[in-house]
Design an enzyme around this catalytic site. Sequence first.
Site, mmCIF file in Angstrom:
data_model
loop_
_atom_site.group_PDB
_atom_site.id
_atom_site.type_symbol
_atom_site.label_atom_id
_atom_site.label_comp_id
_atom_site.label_asym_id
_atom_site.label_seq_id
_atom_site.Cartn_x
_atom_site.Cartn_y
_atom_site.Cartn_z
ATOM 1 N N ILE A 161 -20.176 36.948 3.016
ATOM 2 C CA ILE A 161 -19.029 35.496 2.856
ATOM 3 C C ILE A 161 -17.918 35.402 2.034
ATOM 4 O O ILE A 161 -16.907 35.361 2.649
ATOM 5 C CB ILE A 161 -20.075 34.110 1.979
ATOM 6 C CG1 ILE A 161 -21.535 34.245 2.653
ATOM 7 C CG2 ILE A 161 -18.707 33.148 2.147
ATOM 8 C CD1 ILE A 161 -22.056 33.533 1.881
ATOM 9 N N GLY A 217 -22.803 41.358 2.288
ATOM 10 C CA GLY A 217 -22.489 42.222 4.098
ATOM 11 C C GLY A 217 -23.845 43.060 3.320
ATOM 12 O O GLY A 217 -24.499 43.797 4.031
ATOM 13 N N TYR A 274 -26.556 36.346 6.890
ATOM 14 C CA TYR A 274 -25.435 36.355 5.959
ATOM 15 C C TYR A 274 -25.510 37.150 4.431
ATOM 16 O O TYR A 274 -27.016 36.193 4.078
ATOM 17 C CB TYR A 274 -24.559 35.831 6.641
ATOM 18 C CG TYR A 274 -24.091 33.873 5.960
ATOM 19 C CD1 TYR A 274 -25.338 32.959 7.297
ATOM 20 C CD2 TYR A 274 -24.751 33.707 4.528
ATOM 21 C CE1 TYR A 274 -25.925 32.307 6.187
ATOM 22 C CE2 TYR A 274 -24.899 32.557 3.969
ATOM 23 C CZ TYR A 274 -24.856 31.691 4.765
ATOM 24 O OH TYR A 274 -25.617 30.422 4.378
ATOM 25 N N CYS A 275 -25.351 36.948 4.114
ATOM 26 C CA CYS A 275 -25.374 36.830 2.342
ATOM 27 C C CYS A 275 -23.774 37.437 1.221
ATOM 28 O O CYS A 275 -22.800 37.266 2.545
ATOM 29 C CB CYS A 275 -26.155 38.000 1.996
ATOM 30 S SG CYS A 275 -25.812 40.198 1.976
ATOM 31 N N THR A 276 -23.656 37.779 0.605
ATOM 32 C CA THR A 276 -22.427 37.587 -0.269
ATOM 33 C C THR A 276 -21.926 38.614 0.669
ATOM 34 O O THR A 276 -21.033 37.853 0.616
ATOM 35 C CB THR A 276 -22.729 37.872 -1.654
ATOM 36 O OG1 THR A 276 -23.632 37.046 -2.022
ATOM 37 C CG2 THR A 276 -21.421 37.537 -2.788
#
Length: 315
Positions: free
Chosen positions: A229, A204, A200-202
């Site tokens: 997220i 996507g 995951y990242c902020t």
Amino acid sequence: MYQIIKKNSQTNLKKIYLHSISRKHMILSFYKYFFVNDPKKLLNLIKIKLEKKNILGRIYISEEGINALISIPIIQYKYIKHFFKNINKNTKRMYMNYTIEDKKIAFWDLKIIFKKQIVSNKIKNFSFYGRNQGIYLNAWLVNKYFFDPNCIFLDMRNSYEYEIGHFSNAMTLPAQTFREQLEKLPKYLDLHKNKKIIMYCTGGIRCEKSTALLKYYGFPHVYHIYGGILSYIKQVKKYNLPNYFKGKIFVFDARLSEKITDDILSKCMNCQKYTDRVHINCFNDFCHRLFIQCRTCSIKLNSCCCLTCKNTLYK
Ligand SMILES: [Zn+2]
Ligand SMILES: [Zn+2]
């Protein structure tokens, strides 16, 4: 390193002023990987269409797609959404994340820029147009896998983002840049090759690439959180699900961070005590390191990151 305030020209100041008086804003973030035949043409089209639209932020165009983080007056939402969804057949179903902004100004100018890649990775011989990424997970599935010992959660953001908030079971990949992360990735995860890898990242966008890279290296079970997220938090609230993301989320505008839960995960770099304070840059401009410091240490070191920086500054 990360800097927020830059010098502004008269036109920019005027833009900021107009933006700030146009009452309610929202921050819109979206990206899409697709082959852009003529990026310069697309860039000009966006410039012409949006120039008078009272928008601040940044929009990156490249041959591999589009990536944008912009602040817009709420009344323009429908127009902007419609415009970007129709710039190409591939953007029709693009996910657009938004947050309603409080009074603070989030950007200081508007930049529409041509880039080689919309998220820089500079990995050689790895061309990518969004064909082969991992499987998307919604918040319900994320929560299900959260307790599964056969799953590995991997945070693909920078360490200063991980520091202030993350999924409590997530590993982080120590590296200075996204490129370095991608290079280390296959070896780093080798031990867990047959497990489910959940990235995951902020928003996507990074995971579009990192999951594709892992699959390229033969990892069989690669997943990523749909919309990152930001989307996870929205879904959790909307469907009343338990939230396993703790702390704050780093946002790339002047707000710096957004509180998700009351948990404090960040520590003072100097004394290692937990602190709720935001990142600062070392007061010594030659260093300018981005870090977290508690109030006591900040007073002791004059907001420098270490004694050396303080001493050279006040020699
Ligand atoms: Zn401290
Ligand atoms: Zn320093």
